[in-house]
Design an enzyme around this catalytic site. Structure first.
Site, PDB file in Angstrom:
ATOM      1  N   LYS A  65      -8.396  10.158  -3.325  1.00 37.65           N
ATOM      2  CA  LYS A  65      -7.861   9.701  -2.030  1.00 37.65           C
ATOM      3  C   LYS A  65      -6.398  10.086  -1.812  1.00 37.65           C
ATOM      4  O   LYS A  65      -6.010  10.447  -0.702  1.00 37.65           O
ATOM      5  CB  LYS A  65      -7.994   8.176  -1.907  1.00 37.65           C
ATOM      6  CG  LYS A  65      -9.422   7.683  -1.756  1.00 37.65           C
ATOM      7  CD  LYS A  65      -9.431   6.172  -1.584  1.00 37.65           C
ATOM      8  CE  LYS A  65     -10.847   5.625  -1.587  1.00 37.65           C
ATOM      9  NZ  LYS A  65     -10.907   4.176  -1.375  1.00 37.65           N
ATOM     10  N   ASP A 101     -10.610   2.370   5.029  1.00 39.55           N
ATOM     11  CA  ASP A 101     -10.622   1.135   4.223  1.00 39.55           C
ATOM     12  C   ASP A 101      -9.847   0.027   4.946  1.00 39.55           C
ATOM     13  O   ASP A 101     -10.224  -1.151   4.892  1.00 39.55           O
ATOM     14  CB  ASP A 101      -9.992   1.371   2.845  1.00 39.55           C
ATOM     15  CG  ASP A 101     -10.891   2.181   1.920  1.00 39.55           C
ATOM     16  OD1 ASP A 101     -12.122   2.163   2.114  1.00 39.55           O
ATOM     17  OD2 ASP A 101     -10.354   2.829   0.998  1.00 39.55           O
TER      18      ASP A 101
HETATM   19  P1  NAP Z   1      -6.717   1.393  -7.920  1.00 43.94           P
HETATM   20  O1  NAP Z   1      -5.942   2.145  -6.908  1.00 43.94           O
HETATM   21  O2  NAP Z   1      -6.925   1.974  -9.282  1.00 43.94           O
HETATM   22  O3  NAP Z   1      -6.019  -0.047  -8.080  1.00 43.94           O
HETATM   23  C1  NAP Z   1      -6.487  -0.967  -9.030  1.00 43.94           C
HETATM   24  C2  NAP Z   1      -5.784  -2.305  -8.855  1.00 43.94           C
HETATM   25  O4  NAP Z   1      -6.376  -3.235  -9.768  1.00 43.94           O
HETATM   26  C3  NAP Z   1      -4.277  -2.267  -9.184  1.00 43.94           C
HETATM   27  O5  NAP Z   1      -3.611  -3.210  -8.387  1.00 43.94           O
HETATM   28  C4  NAP Z   1      -4.284  -2.683 -10.660  1.00 43.94           C
HETATM   29  O6  NAP Z   1      -3.077  -3.241 -11.092  1.00 43.94           O
HETATM   30  C5  NAP Z   1      -5.355  -3.754 -10.634  1.00 43.94           C
HETATM   31  N1  NAP Z   1      -5.956  -4.010 -11.941  1.00 43.94           N
HETATM   32  C6  NAP Z   1      -6.766  -3.187 -12.650  1.00 43.94           C
HETATM   33  N2  NAP Z   1      -7.132  -3.777 -13.813  1.00 43.94           N
HETATM   34  C7  NAP Z   1      -6.528  -5.001 -13.827  1.00 43.94           C
HETATM   35  C8  NAP Z   1      -6.513  -6.079 -14.756  1.00 43.94           C
HETATM   36  N3  NAP Z   1      -7.228  -6.022 -15.903  1.00 43.94           N
HETATM   37  N4  NAP Z   1      -5.815  -7.179 -14.451  1.00 43.94           N
HETATM   38  C9  NAP Z   1      -5.107  -7.244 -13.277  1.00 43.94           C
HETATM   39  N5  NAP Z   1      -5.070  -6.259 -12.362  1.00 43.94           N
HETATM   40  C10 NAP Z   1      -5.767  -5.141 -12.643  1.00 43.94           C
HETATM   41  O7  NAP Z   1      -8.190   1.071  -7.376  1.00 43.94           O
HETATM   42  P2  NAP Z   1      -8.635   0.827  -5.853  1.00 43.94           P
HETATM   43  O8  NAP Z   1      -9.119   2.091  -5.268  1.00 43.94           O
HETATM   44  O9  NAP Z   1      -7.558   0.069  -5.157  1.00 43.94           O
HETATM   45  O10 NAP Z   1      -9.942  -0.099  -6.063  1.00 43.94           O
HETATM   46  C11 NAP Z   1      -9.809  -1.434  -6.512  1.00 43.94           C
HETATM   47  C12 NAP Z   1     -11.134  -2.174  -6.320  1.00 43.94           C
HETATM   48  O11 NAP Z   1     -11.450  -2.236  -4.930  1.00 43.94           O
HETATM   49  C13 NAP Z   1     -12.320  -1.465  -6.990  1.00 43.94           C
HETATM   50  O12 NAP Z   1     -13.183  -2.460  -7.535  1.00 43.94           O
HETATM   51  C14 NAP Z   1     -13.011  -0.757  -5.852  1.00 43.94           C
HETATM   52  O13 NAP Z   1     -14.410  -0.579  -6.064  1.00 43.94           O
HETATM   53  C15 NAP Z   1     -12.753  -1.733  -4.719  1.00 43.94           C
HETATM   54  N6  NAP Z   1     -12.799  -1.095  -3.403  1.00 43.94           N
HETATM   55  C16 NAP Z   1     -13.689  -1.587  -2.518  1.00 43.94           C
HETATM   56  C17 NAP Z   1     -13.755  -1.043  -1.258  1.00 43.94           C
HETATM   57  C18 NAP Z   1     -14.750  -1.608  -0.286  1.00 43.94           C
HETATM   58  O14 NAP Z   1     -14.991  -0.958   0.740  1.00 43.94           O
HETATM   59  N7  NAP Z   1     -15.321  -2.778  -0.535  1.00 43.94           N
HETATM   60  C19 NAP Z   1     -12.929   0.019  -0.892  1.00 43.94           C
HETATM   61  C20 NAP Z   1     -12.012   0.503  -1.826  1.00 43.94           C
HETATM   62  C21 NAP Z   1     -11.955  -0.074  -3.085  1.00 43.94           C
HETATM   63  P3  NAP Z   1      -1.887  -2.301 -11.667  1.00 43.94           P
HETATM   64  O15 NAP Z   1      -1.156  -1.785 -10.468  1.00 43.94           O
HETATM   65  O16 NAP Z   1      -1.090  -3.206 -12.516  1.00 43.94           O
HETATM   66  O17 NAP Z   1      -2.552  -1.198 -12.464  1.00 43.94           O
END
Ligand code: NAP
Length: 270
Positions: A65, A101
């Site tokens: 992305k 999103d």
């Molecule tokens: P990303 O950019 O990798 O961000 C991950 C986030 O999760 C960061 O804030 C990270 O914190 C945090 N995190 C990861 N492991 C953690 C832990 N063990 N404890 C606390 N915080 C933790 O990923 P993303 O694209 O934003 O996606 C995040 C989630 O949203 C995924 O499950 C994805 O499937 C979901 N999502 C859903 C939709 C939908 O349409 N429903 C759309 C997009 C994403 P740090 O900054 O500290 O690493």
């Protein structure tokens, strides 16, 4: 036939193909939606190929992305968020990039008749989904606090927004009590029975949206239901980012119910 699709790596378990194909079936469109998995360092070549082959539009997921935001003509919101999840190749000139999103978050709340104007909201997470949620909630008139494991990311994101603050996950203790909206955008709870928010902080005046959609009912949503809070699962956000992409590409109103049925059937079959 019009070809749309998704680029990500991996994309094996994506539920976007059945969701979009349900829309084409419902509207009798001669179109197909394909999941593509380019190597992580070959997204530029993939885009040249897509344009050359006449693909109409692509969704974009992890890990591309942010890279795609830099190689397409991103609209203002996608440029602010720094991530593109929907690309439109149909016009002459460079492909246009959007972030649906953010619309997915807003439209998930709209679907549940939750007016965000003037609400106090807490966003957990400051990654891609966190940035989209933070901009969507701010645009809708909410005052937000962002809590993230990596504090600098939360503070940095808050500084890009009006009416926002940021802090560590420990700040959830002091912020959730007065909030009426809570959005989890961390990956905590995905394919595991964990929650990023201690259950004792939840209360009945909250509406809780979890971006995680696998499982559909996360531990956070279960705990929220138990205290009488309103819950919105991640499939609603996923549905509406897809609805928004469909409408962007085709200029037609999406058949939301057909897309929702197909999406939930695919998620339940996982
Ligand atoms: P990303 O950019 O990798 O961000 C991950 C986030 O999760 C960061 O804030 C990270 O914190 C945090 N995190 C990861 N492991 C953690 C832990 N063990 N404890 C606390 N915080 C933790 O990923 P993303 O694209 O934003 O996606 C995040 C989630 O949203 C995924 O499950 C994805 O499937 C979901 N999502 C859903 C939709 C939908 O349409 N429903 C759309 C997009 C994403 P740090 O900054 O500290 O690493």
């Amino acid at each position: 036939m019009d070809v749309y699709g998704l680029v990500g790596n991996p994309v094996g378990h994506s539920v976007s193909p059945p969701m979009h194909e349900a829309a084409y079936d419902e509207l009798g469109m001669d179109a197909s939606y394909v999941a593509f998995e380019p190597a992580v360092n070959e997204i530029r070549q993939a885009f040249v190929g897509a344009e050359t082959l006449g693909i109409e539009g692509l969704n974009v997921t992890i890990p591309f992305k942010e890279d795609v935001a830099a190689i397409v003509d991103a609209d203002e919101l996608a440029a602010e968020i720094g991530a593109v999840n929907t690309v439109d190749f149909r016009e002459d000139g460079p492909p246009r990039g959007y972030n649906t999103d953010a619309a997915g978050v807003k439209r998930a709340f709209d679907h549940h008749d939750v007016d965000l104007e003037g609400r106090s909201a807490v966003v957990v997470g400051a990654g891609g989904a966190g940035r989209a949620a933070a901009f969507a909630l701010t645009d809708a008139g909410a005052e937000i606090h962002i809590a993230n494991r990596t504090v600098d990311r939360a503070i940095g994101l808050a500084s890009e927004l009006s009416s926002a603050s940021g802090g560590s996950l420990e700040t959830l203790d002091s912020q959730i009590g007065d909030a009426s909206v809570l959005v989890n955008t961390t990956s905590v709870g995905m394919e595991s029975d964990e929650t990023p928010v201690p259950a004792e902080l939840l209360h009945e005046d909250l509406t809780v949206l979890d971006a995680v959609y696998s499982p559909i009912e996360t531990r956070l949503l279960r705990a929220a239901s138990e205290v009488g809070a309103r819950t919105i699962d991640g499939a609603w956000m996923l549905l509406y980012q897809g609805v928004e992409a469909f409408e962007q590409w085709t200029g037609r109103n999406a058949p939301v119910d057909a897309m929702n049925d197909a999406l939930r059937a695919a998620l339940n079959a996982e």
